[in-house]
Design an enzyme around this catalytic site. Sequence first.
Site, PDB file in Angstrom:
ATOM      1  N   LYS A 107       0.790  -1.229   0.000  1.00  0.00           N
ATOM      2  CA  LYS A 107       0.000   0.000   0.000  1.00  0.00           C
ATOM      3  C   LYS A 107       0.828   1.288   0.000  1.00  0.00           C
ATOM      4  CE  LYS A 107      -4.377  -1.389   0.097  1.00  0.00           C
ATOM      5  NZ  LYS A 107      -5.428  -0.881  -0.825  1.00  0.00           N
ATOM      6  N   SER A 163       0.445 -10.090  -0.904  1.00  0.00           N
ATOM      7  CA  SER A 163       0.313  -8.634  -0.834  1.00  0.00           C
ATOM      8  C   SER A 163       0.534  -8.030   0.536  1.00  0.00           C
ATOM      9  CB  SER A 163      -1.065  -8.221  -1.353  1.00  0.00           C
ATOM     10  OG  SER A 163      -2.086  -8.909  -0.668  1.00  0.00           O
TER      11      SER A 163
END
Length: 418
Positions: free
Chosen positions: A62, A315
């Site tokens: 992110k 992720s």
Amino acid sequence: MSRDRETEPALVSLEDVEDARDRIDDVVHRTPLDTSSTFAELSGAASVGLKLENVQRTGSFKIRGAYNTMAQLSDEERDGGVISSSAGNHAQGVALAGQLLDIETTIVVPEVTPAAKIEATRGYGAEVVVEGEIYERSYEYALERAEETGETFVHPFDDPAIIAGQGTIGLELLEQYSALDTVLVAIGGGGLISGIGTVLKARDPDTRVIGVQPEGAYHAKPSLENDEIRELEDVDTVAEGIADTRLLETTFLNAREVVDDVVSVSDREIATAVTLLAERAKTVAESAGAAPLAAALSDSVALDLEGNHVGVVVSGGNVNLSEHAELTRTGLHELERYAEARLAVAGWPTTVGEVVETVESEGAELDVLERARRGPDDEPNRVPVTIGLEGSGREHLAGVLEALSDVDGVSVLEHSLA
């Protein structure tokens, strides 16, 4: 002020992603690509490469999109501060970007956000507001506050700058894994797969870009198949990091250009993937980050990987340790390598020592041993005990339970292998 309301939905280009890489290059890590012969064998693929964004700064991808977006804010927007909403990982990305760019940040998180993610976000200097049972309610609250205060809202996924930042993972994949012809990417709101897909399709339109969602948050495939955004009324999944109810305009526009298919996996399949990543790849992944591997290994997912060189984007790795332990225990159950049993023992605690010795002599691991609450069916002259066993497989565990039943003063009343 809401950045996402001011930005019209737009397609992200390869040039946008390349510009983003120049902008964030000194800030983010170039995360490793770990090839795994074990996962290739288990999935039937020619090779499997794990793109380990769980070791990125803040523990997830992110920071890429957050920094790319916030670095482009005007001086006026920076002075007014930034607000965002997140289930955890975007929160940390925005908070760190704010720290690096000297921008005050406020993050609104749902009640389901793990405490570890909240504390980490505060550790980067952000104010954290807990509001809403699910992410959508947090998102609505953050938008309302942005309108009231003039703070700039930085969307967790529905922004071309966010998508371009996440797409830099695709550039690294091409450099690290030249044989790549299929990539599996988790979908929450769709920013990550939109960015990665943009890069891979620009290189080779035949590269397969496959999205993965939990069964309890499976909205992307119906949206893409019907060419309109479909929204879920609610979500129900252990993978809180991708527990979104819908795509939004920008991610929908981009995803339908670059995503070939979307598949769903169960929470139990995700737990198995979390377990195997820890055991075989020696990497800690959160449930959302493990979802793509779950799809690769699932027998129930119609995904032919034979002969493919498969990229799996892990992720994120921001986990609550106790929840991670519970998830791996579920994974071991699914792999038939964990069993629970209820025993009745005589001569507490002497006989318990014999239980421990028997388990050890059978080559198993005793994970749990505790005195259980007595039930109406328990014999008054026996002590009820619950145990948790880890072994190499179903036959091994069955043998351990049989050995325990042969111990004087021990009865195996019930077990989870039945």
